[in-house]
Motif scaffolding. Sequence first.
Motif, PDB file in Angstrom:
ATOM      1  N   ASN A  75       0.743  -1.221   0.013  1.00 13.83           N
ATOM      2  CA  ASN A  75       0.074  -0.109   0.000  1.00 13.83           C
ATOM      3  C   ASN A  75       0.884   1.184   0.079  1.00 13.83           C
ATOM      4  OD1 ASN A  75      -2.208  -1.385  -0.028  1.00 13.83           O
ATOM      5  ND2 ASN A  75      -2.768  -1.330   2.044  1.00 13.83           N
ATOM      6  N   THR A 110      -7.146  10.796  -5.428  1.00  7.79           N
ATOM      7  CA  THR A 110      -7.415  10.547  -3.972  1.00  7.79           C
ATOM      8  C   THR A 110      -8.268   9.103  -4.211  1.00  7.79           C
ATOM      9  OG1 THR A 110      -7.490  12.578  -2.946  1.00  7.79           O
ATOM     10  CG2 THR A 110      -8.472  11.120  -1.628  1.00  7.79           C
ATOM     11  N   TYR A 143      -7.156   5.215  -2.862  1.00  9.93           N
ATOM     12  CA  TYR A 143      -8.140   4.361  -2.118  1.00  9.93           C
ATOM     13  C   TYR A 143      -8.538   3.222  -2.488  1.00  9.93           C
ATOM     14  CZ  TYR A 143     -12.020   3.156   0.888  1.00  9.93           C
ATOM     15  OH  TYR A 143     -13.057   2.424   1.531  1.00  9.93           O
ATOM     16  N   THR A 148      -5.701   0.856  -2.142  1.00  7.28           N
ATOM     17  CA  THR A 148      -5.263   0.287  -0.882  1.00  7.28           C
ATOM     18  C   THR A 148      -6.219  -0.716  -0.461  1.00  7.28           C
ATOM     19  OG1 THR A 148      -6.117   2.162   0.099  1.00  7.28           O
ATOM     20  CG2 THR A 148      -3.976   2.379  -0.562  1.00  7.28           C
ATOM     21  N   LEU A 149      -7.407  -1.028  -1.091  1.00 10.50           N
ATOM     22  CA  LEU A 149      -8.314  -1.784  -0.420  1.00 10.50           C
ATOM     23  C   LEU A 149      -8.003  -3.444  -0.572  1.00 10.50           C
ATOM     24  CD1 LEU A 149     -11.668  -0.390  -1.804  1.00 10.50           C
ATOM     25  CD2 LEU A 149     -10.912  -0.239   0.554  1.00 10.50           C
TER      26      LEU A 149
END
Length: 127
Positions: free
Chosen positions: A7, A119, A123, A126-127
């Motif tokens: 991440n 952004t 996001y 990073t899941l």
Amino acid sequence: MEELTSNYFIIFIPIIIFSITIGMKMFTGKDIHDITYGQAFLEIPIDLLFISVTLTITFLTKSSGNVPLGVILLLFEILLALFTVIIWRHSVEKLINNNLVSCGALGILNYIISGISLTGIIYLNTL
């Protein structure tokens, strides 16, 4: 631990690439003056959106389950990039014509568009 490192990698590699790009644009082979700085500053959202496109491709290839959403996001990112380039062209024209209020408004709009896009895709990665 490996997922956490991955991440951070997803977040920091685009920042490093972005920093190198801006440095190269600002400091290689140009006679620097105020308009050049202004144009480079107005161009940053385009760079950010192309980083978003790259991260969207990363998202697309992470899992076969990401393909439908990834393709839709990729097409959306490309359309946003086109829209951002058009706004950028108008903002540079306003800068050259010394219409700083319009130039600033268009520049802020571009930063908002690219910031939200970047952004959001960070996001999702990073899941």
